[in-house]
Write a protein that holds these residues in place. Sequence first.
Motif, PDB file in Angstrom:
ATOM      1  N   TYR A   1       0.848  -1.188   0.000  1.00 61.04           N
ATOM      2  CA  TYR A   1       0.000   0.000   0.000  1.00 61.04           C
ATOM      3  C   TYR A   1       0.888   1.244   0.000  1.00 61.04           C
ATOM      4  CZ  TYR A   1      -2.226   3.931   2.346  1.00 61.04           C
ATOM      5  OH  TYR A   1      -2.629   5.198   2.689  1.00 61.04           O
ATOM      6  N   ARG A   2       0.500   2.226  -0.827  1.00 56.57           N
ATOM      7  CA  ARG A   2       1.247   3.483  -0.924  1.00 56.57           C
ATOM      8  C   ARG A   2       0.287   4.648  -0.688  1.00 56.57           C
ATOM      9  NH1 ARG A   2       4.119   4.246  -6.535  1.00 56.57           N
ATOM     10  NH2 ARG A   2       5.076   2.315  -5.765  1.00 56.57           N
ATOM     11  N   PRO A   3       0.482   5.457   0.337  1.00 56.69           N
ATOM     12  CA  PRO A   3      -0.427   6.576   0.587  1.00 56.69           C
ATOM     13  C   PRO A   3      -0.483   7.536  -0.599  1.00 56.69           C
ATOM     14  CG  PRO A   3       1.051   6.222   2.455  1.00 56.69           C
ATOM     15  CD  PRO A   3       1.571   5.373   1.337  1.00 56.69           C
ATOM     16  N   ALA A   4      -1.641   8.164  -0.792  1.00 58.50           N
ATOM     17  CA  ALA A   4      -1.781   9.141  -1.873  1.00 58.50           C
ATOM     18  C   ALA A   4      -0.781  10.284  -1.711  1.00 58.50           C
ATOM     19  CB  ALA A   4      -3.214   9.668  -1.909  1.00 58.50           C
ATOM     20  N   ARG A   5      -0.444  10.626  -0.467  1.00 58.79           N
ATOM     21  CA  ARG A   5       0.523  11.706  -0.245  1.00 58.79           C
ATOM     22  C   ARG A   5       1.914  11.311  -0.744  1.00 58.79           C
ATOM     23  NH1 ARG A   5       0.053  11.659   6.204  1.00 58.79           N
ATOM     24  NH2 ARG A   5      -2.025  10.958   5.566  1.00 58.79           N
ATOM     25  N   ALA A   6       2.222  10.020  -0.718  1.00 58.49           N
ATOM     26  CA  ALA A   6       3.504   9.550  -1.235  1.00 58.49           C
ATOM     27  C   ALA A   6       3.540   9.672  -2.753  1.00 58.49           C
ATOM     28  CB  ALA A   6       3.741   8.104  -0.813  1.00 58.49           C
TER      29      ALA A   6
ATOM     30  N   ASN B   1      -9.298  -9.321  -8.308  1.00 58.58           N
ATOM     31  CA  ASN B   1     -10.567  -8.986  -7.652  1.00 58.58           C
ATOM     32  C   ASN B   1     -10.312  -8.129  -6.412  1.00 58.58           C
ATOM     33  OD1 ASN B   1     -12.167 -10.529  -9.496  1.00 58.58           O
ATOM     34  ND2 ASN B   1     -11.520 -12.392  -8.438  1.00 58.58           N
ATOM     35  N   GLU B   2      -9.670  -6.990  -6.611  1.00 58.21           N
ATOM     36  CA  GLU B   2      -9.335  -6.124  -5.473  1.00 58.21           C
ATOM     37  C   GLU B   2     -10.599  -5.503  -4.884  1.00 58.21           C
ATOM     38  OE1 GLU B   2      -7.221  -2.482  -6.462  1.00 58.21           O
ATOM     39  OE2 GLU B   2      -7.511  -2.922  -8.593  1.00 58.21           O
ATOM     40  N   PRO B   3     -10.661  -5.366  -3.576  1.00 57.26           N
ATOM     41  CA  PRO B   3     -11.892  -4.888  -2.935  1.00 57.26           C
ATOM     42  C   PRO B   3     -12.154  -3.395  -3.072  1.00 57.26           C
ATOM     43  CG  PRO B   3     -10.213  -5.300  -1.287  1.00 57.26           C
ATOM     44  CD  PRO B   3      -9.666  -5.818  -2.587  1.00 57.26           C
ATOM     45  N   PHE B   4     -11.125  -2.598  -3.288  1.00 60.76           N
ATOM     46  CA  PHE B   4     -11.303  -1.142  -3.347  1.00 60.76           C
ATOM     47  C   PHE B   4     -10.830  -0.595  -4.699  1.00 60.76           C
ATOM     48  CE2 PHE B   4     -10.371  -2.070   1.238  1.00 60.76           C
ATOM     49  CZ  PHE B   4     -11.673  -1.906   1.692  1.00 60.76           C
ATOM     50  N   ALA B   5     -11.357  -1.149  -5.767  1.00 62.74           N
ATOM     51  CA  ALA B   5     -10.877  -0.834  -7.111  1.00 62.74           C
ATOM     52  C   ALA B   5     -11.110   0.624  -7.502  1.00 62.74           C
ATOM     53  CB  ALA B   5     -11.544  -1.753  -8.127  1.00 62.74           C
ATOM     54  N   ARG B   6     -12.039   1.297  -6.845  1.00 67.53           N
ATOM     55  CA  ARG B   6     -12.364   2.681  -7.207  1.00 67.53           C
ATOM     56  C   ARG B   6     -12.097   3.647  -6.069  1.00 67.53           C
ATOM     57  NH1 ARG B   6     -18.075   1.771 -10.558  1.00 67.53           N
ATOM     58  NH2 ARG B   6     -17.195   0.386 -12.153  1.00 67.53           N
ATOM     59  N   GLN B   7     -11.225   3.243  -5.166  1.00 65.83           N
ATOM     60  CA  GLN B   7     -10.987   4.048  -3.976  1.00 65.83           C
ATOM     61  C   GLN B   7      -9.493   4.170  -3.715  1.00 65.83           C
ATOM     62  OE1 GLN B   7     -13.464   2.650  -0.860  1.00 65.83           O
ATOM     63  NE2 GLN B   7     -12.743   4.104   0.664  1.00 65.83           N
ATOM     64  N   ARG B   8      -9.052   5.352  -3.321  1.00 63.37           N
ATOM     65  CA  ARG B   8      -7.653   5.566  -2.972  1.00 63.37           C
ATOM     66  C   ARG B   8      -7.575   6.030  -1.521  1.00 63.37           C
ATOM     67  NH1 ARG B   8      -4.955   5.271  -7.877  1.00 63.37           N
ATOM     68  NH2 ARG B   8      -6.348   5.537  -9.645  1.00 63.37           N
ATOM     69  N   PHE B   9      -6.513   5.614  -0.849  1.00 64.26           N
ATOM     70  CA  PHE B   9      -6.367   5.887   0.572  1.00 64.26           C
ATOM     71  C   PHE B   9      -5.127   6.743   0.823  1.00 64.26           C
ATOM     72  CE2 PHE B   9      -8.932   2.142   0.178  1.00 64.26           C
ATOM     73  CZ  PHE B   9      -9.831   2.177   1.234  1.00 64.26           C
ATOM     74  N   ASP B  10      -5.123   7.420   1.981  1.00 64.52           N
ATOM     75  CA  ASP B  10      -4.007   8.314   2.294  1.00 64.52           C
ATOM     76  C   ASP B  10      -3.576   8.212   3.762  1.00 64.52           C
ATOM     77  OD1 ASP B  10      -2.054  10.211   1.586  1.00 64.52           O
ATOM     78  OD2 ASP B  10      -3.287  11.855   2.355  1.00 64.52           O
ATOM     79  N   PHE B  11      -3.876   7.133   4.447  1.00 69.78           N
ATOM     80  CA  PHE B  11      -3.406   7.007   5.822  1.00 69.78           C
ATOM     81  C   PHE B  11      -1.918   6.650   5.794  1.00 69.78           C
ATOM     82  CE2 PHE B  11      -5.059   2.883   4.515  1.00 69.78           C
ATOM     83  CZ  PHE B  11      -4.078   1.980   4.932  1.00 69.78           C
ATOM     84  N   PRO B  12      -1.140   7.095   6.757  1.00 63.40           N
ATOM     85  CA  PRO B  12       0.298   6.847   6.756  1.00 63.40           C
ATOM     86  C   PRO B  12       0.622   5.389   7.090  1.00 63.40           C
ATOM     87  CG  PRO B  12      -0.336   7.916   8.793  1.00 63.40           C
ATOM     88  CD  PRO B  12      -1.566   7.929   7.918  1.00 63.40           C
ATOM     89  N   ILE B  13       1.803   4.954   6.674  1.00 62.73           N
ATOM     90  CA  ILE B  13       2.282   3.610   6.963  1.00 62.73           C
ATOM     91  C   ILE B  13       3.020   3.642   8.294  1.00 62.73           C
ATOM     92  CG2 ILE B  13       3.832   1.767   6.222  1.00 62.73           C
ATOM     93  CD1 ILE B  13       3.295   2.724   3.335  1.00 62.73           C
ATOM     94  N   THR B  14       2.491   2.912   9.268  1.00 61.79           N
ATOM     95  CA  THR B  14       3.067   2.882  10.608  1.00 61.79           C
ATOM     96  C   THR B  14       3.266   1.430  11.047  1.00 61.79           C
ATOM     97  OG1 THR B  14       0.876   2.951  11.626  1.00 61.79           O
ATOM     98  CG2 THR B  14       1.987   5.065  11.242  1.00 61.79           C
ATOM     99  N   ALA B  15       4.110   1.250  12.036  1.00 64.61           N
ATOM    100  CA  ALA B  15       4.386  -0.092  12.528  1.00 64.61           C
ATOM    101  C   ALA B  15       3.280  -0.619  13.424  1.00 64.61           C
ATOM    102  CB  ALA B  15       5.713  -0.108  13.284  1.00 64.61           C
ATOM    103  N   GLU B  16       2.511   0.276  14.037  1.00 64.65           N
ATOM    104  CA  GLU B  16       1.424  -0.163  14.933  1.00 64.65           C
ATOM    105  C   GLU B  16       0.386   0.927  15.066  1.00 64.65           C
ATOM    106  OE1 GLU B  16       3.451   1.106  19.178  1.00 64.65           O
ATOM    107  OE2 GLU B  16       3.669  -0.956  18.497  1.00 64.65           O
TER     108      GLU B  16
END
Length: 240
Positions: free
Chosen positions: A96-101, A225-240
């Motif tokens: 997963y790659r955030p939209a901000r990236a 068959n990806e579940p979010f084919a029409r959606q983009r996300f922008d939450f950051p990548i964190t370890a926890e």
Amino acid sequence: MRQAIQRIGFCALAVAAFVLPARASPLPAGFVRLADIDPSIRQDIRYAGSDDFLHRKVSGYDAPVCILTLQAAQALAGLQKAIVAKGLTLVVFDCYRPARAVADMGEWTREGGPPDPQWYPKVKRGDLIAKGYVGELSTHSRGSTIDVAIAPVGSTAAPKPACGAVDANTLDFGTGFDCFDPMSETAHRPLGDEAAANRKLLVDVMRAGGFKNYAREWWHFTLTNEPFARQRFDFPITAE
């Protein structure tokens, strides 16, 4: 914990068309950290450090962690189980790659500059978007796309690729990950026999798990068959 994550994922399938919040508990519903599904898959997340084509950390990568949709992670785990029996392992470079990236990468190309012999040896930095090597949008932001290679389990150092990420322990694929050059096209020829065979192996393995390859990058695969084919996300990548 794993059962709780799976229950979240199954609920997400039923509401795939619903707009999800940017953050919900540790991750948005339907997303998991790959290590929670299969810790044996090797992770070499390049954009969380400086060993990438930007030569710095990319915005949104706060930890070197692979995050995927539950469906993509489970599919990878199934493939890993099959190839480990043959003495091999999957190696993921990006998930997963955030939209901000994605926006950060785009802005970086606009700063311009000469070719980079390790990452884009024949293209000027300002032409990377026009040439199709850096996207203004990315399927990675949907959570079911991965950049992946195969390595022998317990492998020893192999020759380093002339272009792209230097990961000496993967099989020979002709180039490294993120080599922005026609050599990286999956069906590129001429290509050494071993590299061509390894690219075919990777495509065949990933296809068996329901992933399709992006023809311009031998390492790039998206769950069919990806579940979010029409959606983009922008939450950051964190370890926890």
